[in-house]
Design an enzyme around this catalytic site. Sequence first.
Site, PDB file in Angstrom:
ATOM      1  N   ASP A  10     -75.096  56.498 113.504  1.00 30.26           N
ATOM      2  CA  ASP A  10     -76.129  57.553 113.627  1.00 30.26           C
ATOM      3  C   ASP A  10     -76.296  58.957 113.438  1.00 30.26           C
ATOM      4  O   ASP A  10     -75.471  59.296 112.998  1.00 30.26           O
ATOM      5  CB  ASP A  10     -76.504  57.652 115.883  1.00 30.26           C
ATOM      6  N   ASP A  12     -78.713  61.740 114.985  1.00 34.55           N
ATOM      7  CA  ASP A  12     -78.581  62.998 115.190  1.00 34.55           C
ATOM      8  C   ASP A  12     -77.643  62.784 116.914  1.00 34.55           C
ATOM      9  O   ASP A  12     -77.739  61.692 117.536  1.00 34.55           O
ATOM     10  CB  ASP A  12     -79.520  63.738 116.161  1.00 34.55           C
TER      11      ASP A  12
END
Length: 239
Positions: A10, A12
Amino acid sequence: MSRLSAVLFDRDGTLVVDVPYNGDPDRVRLLPGAAAAVALARAHGLATGVVSNQSGIGRGLLTREQVLRVNERADELLGGLDTWEFCPHAPEAGCACRKPRPGLVRRAAERLGVPAAECLVIGDIAADVLAARAAGARGVLVPNAATAPAEVARFATESAPDALTAVRAALIEAGVPVGRRTPGPRPDARPRQPWTRPAPADAATPARPPAPPPDTVPDERARCAPPDAVGPAGRRWPQ
């Protein structure tokens, strides 16, 4: 997992500091251990990629070009990953790519040329782990201050304190003697191709979309993130 071919992160809150709907490359800051996690995976011949919900586009808060510029800056700081995939849709769009649905993970695996079952997905919320499961991959939760306590408890046995630890543990589990040999690619590892900006077409649609079995792909007309699946409580800025 018996075999590990790729690590998908991922963006952020996992690789970079989570700035709400960030469209400014100058605000990109790596989290501790992020670059080392990518480097460790690549040193052992693994493909690497990012799978990221970027609903700011669908909400009208960001442009696709801004997201691409932020991705380019993060890619530069991280030393280069093999693919960057993002979902531009708002939660109510009913797309098949927004995590926790499996579209992003499957698309990244296809573009890397590896089976989804041989991918490790690392993220900071339940949607990341659930997207991995839905795609047949393995997910690991790396919680932070914004991760909902219920999610931390739910995935307590599938978590790691940081991305570097998650990659190292997966390598060891896959039988790679981490730290006991000079890092180098596997003989069968796919050579890394320099990452290039995707074409300005809809980033949610791959050039040659895969055709997974219908019983494993949610209907695109359904909601992307059922309230009991994502559990976003605790994140102030939903992605």
